[in-house]
Design a protein around this motif. Sequence first.
Motif, PDB file in Angstrom:
ATOM      1  N   ASP A 184      56.527  78.798  41.318  1.00  0.00           N
ATOM      2  CA  ASP A 184      57.534  79.214  42.302  1.00  0.00           C
ATOM      3  C   ASP A 184      58.035  80.624  42.027  1.00  0.00           C
ATOM      4  O   ASP A 184      58.405  81.352  42.960  1.00  0.00           O
ATOM      5  CB  ASP A 184      58.704  78.233  42.299  1.00  0.00           C
ATOM      6  N   ARG A 185      58.055  81.020  40.745  1.00  0.00           N
ATOM      7  CA  ARG A 185      58.494  82.376  40.419  1.00  0.00           C
ATOM      8  C   ARG A 185      57.514  83.423  40.948  1.00  0.00           C
ATOM      9  O   ARG A 185      57.900  84.530  41.312  1.00  0.00           O
ATOM     10  CB  ARG A 185      58.648  82.526  38.901  1.00  0.00           C
ATOM     11  N   VAL A 186      56.233  83.076  40.946  1.00  0.00           N
ATOM     12  CA  VAL A 186      55.216  84.004  41.433  1.00  0.00           C
ATOM     13  C   VAL A 186      55.262  84.086  42.958  1.00  0.00           C
ATOM     14  O   VAL A 186      54.931  85.121  43.551  1.00  0.00           O
ATOM     15  CB  VAL A 186      53.806  83.553  40.969  1.00  0.00           C
ATOM     16  N   ALA A 187      55.670  83.002  43.594  1.00  0.00           N
ATOM     17  CA  ALA A 187      55.570  82.880  45.052  1.00  0.00           C
ATOM     18  C   ALA A 187      56.819  83.411  45.745  1.00  0.00           C
ATOM     19  O   ALA A 187      57.796  82.687  45.948  1.00  0.00           O
ATOM     20  CB  ALA A 187      55.331  81.423  45.429  1.00  0.00           C
ATOM     21  N   SER A 188      56.800  84.667  46.140  1.00  0.00           N
ATOM     22  CA  SER A 188      57.912  85.241  46.896  1.00  0.00           C
ATOM     23  C   SER A 188      57.941  84.650  48.305  1.00  0.00           C
ATOM     24  O   SER A 188      56.873  84.397  48.896  1.00  0.00           O
ATOM     25  CB  SER A 188      57.761  86.765  46.998  1.00  0.00           C
ATOM     26  N   PRO A 189      59.122  84.421  48.854  1.00  0.00           N
ATOM     27  CA  PRO A 189      59.204  83.873  50.210  1.00  0.00           C
ATOM     28  C   PRO A 189      58.454  84.756  51.211  1.00  0.00           C
ATOM     29  O   PRO A 189      58.652  85.973  51.261  1.00  0.00           O
ATOM     30  CB  PRO A 189      60.715  83.876  50.499  1.00  0.00           C
TER      31      PRO A 189
ATOM     32  N   MET B 259      52.031  86.363  49.920  1.00  0.00           N
ATOM     33  CA  MET B 259      50.668  85.834  49.876  1.00  0.00           C
ATOM     34  C   MET B 259      50.579  84.550  49.049  1.00  0.00           C
ATOM     35  O   MET B 259      49.936  83.575  49.459  1.00  0.00           O
ATOM     36  CB  MET B 259      49.723  86.895  49.283  1.00  0.00           C
ATOM     37  N   THR B 260      51.212  84.563  47.859  1.00  0.00           N
ATOM     38  CA  THR B 260      51.126  83.390  46.982  1.00  0.00           C
ATOM     39  C   THR B 260      51.722  82.162  47.656  1.00  0.00           C
ATOM     40  O   THR B 260      51.162  81.065  47.604  1.00  0.00           O
ATOM     41  CB  THR B 260      51.827  83.657  45.647  1.00  0.00           C
TER      42      THR B 260
ATOM     43  N   VAL C 182      49.249  75.618  51.419  1.00  0.00           N
ATOM     44  CA  VAL C 182      48.039  74.834  51.662  1.00  0.00           C
ATOM     45  C   VAL C 182      47.889  73.743  50.605  1.00  0.00           C
ATOM     46  O   VAL C 182      47.606  72.581  50.907  1.00  0.00           O
ATOM     47  CB  VAL C 182      46.800  75.755  51.671  1.00  0.00           C
ATOM     48  N   LEU C 183      48.091  74.114  49.322  1.00  0.00           N
ATOM     49  CA  LEU C 183      47.950  73.139  48.237  1.00  0.00           C
ATOM     50  C   LEU C 183      49.043  72.077  48.280  1.00  0.00           C
ATOM     51  O   LEU C 183      48.799  70.908  47.939  1.00  0.00           O
ATOM     52  CB  LEU C 183      47.995  73.855  46.883  1.00  0.00           C
TER      53      LEU C 183
END
Length: 271
Positions: A227-232, A235-236, A242-243
């Motif tokens: 979640d830290r990598v995934a900015s709102p 791309m992440t 999808v996952l």
Amino acid sequence: MAIYHFPDTLFLAGCGNMAGPMLTRWLECGLDPARVTVYRPSAAPVADGVRVTAQWPESLPDGTMVLLGMKPYQLGDVARHITSIDGSDFRLVSILAGTGMQSLRANFPHFDNIVRVMPNTPVGVGQGVCALYADERTSAAVRDEVQALMQPLGLAEWIADEGQFNLVTALSGCGPAYVFRFIDALAGAAARLGLPADQAARLALATVRGASTLAISADVAPGVLADRVASPGGMTRQGLNVLDKDEHLLNLLTETLRAARDRGEEMEKEV
């Protein structure tokens, strides 16, 4: 440099795809090869200084650590030979998949000290996982000896309930194959979308290696790291959507582990 404690005498019944890497790692970590005897019908050498025999020994020193490293279907025949060897107080370590303590006790009725161990393939590089189980007949001292023997191989953890052993095997014993498949699929997906296949493979391997190292050293769970990598809106996050949709990835892995666990239970019945 870590100091490891090895048994005075180690006897391997078989030295194949799992026992072989375990032995290699122990030798790298200081096990004296003169302490080791390997039984294998081919008598093919395994390492410098290690005695290999195609004949079952008539005797072994008292207190020898005996590792069952052959195929599970060979248990009855191997047990017949081992129980006829002169010596006493042998410590029996079984790495046989799908072979429960009840079966081991039935085949080795006079052995008090028996420990089940389920290693995985990264033990050969000291980054493996070894799940251990013993019942009340196995002494605390022998448990400690086996724990010490597994230490150079990576993480060694005791399982309190043998009923969970096949599930643990599905997770850590079979798990490397699933990770390898994921790496292959990650690279394959990038290649399918246009990257050169060799470059995609290198990037996928390096990505998984780096992410695993970070996850091990982090003070938070891997899910938090994701979640830290995934900015709102980034791309992440779009990929994670999808996952994560309908718990697709979680459900897939649940079915994967269930299938492996159930096969382990079937193997126990077959044995």
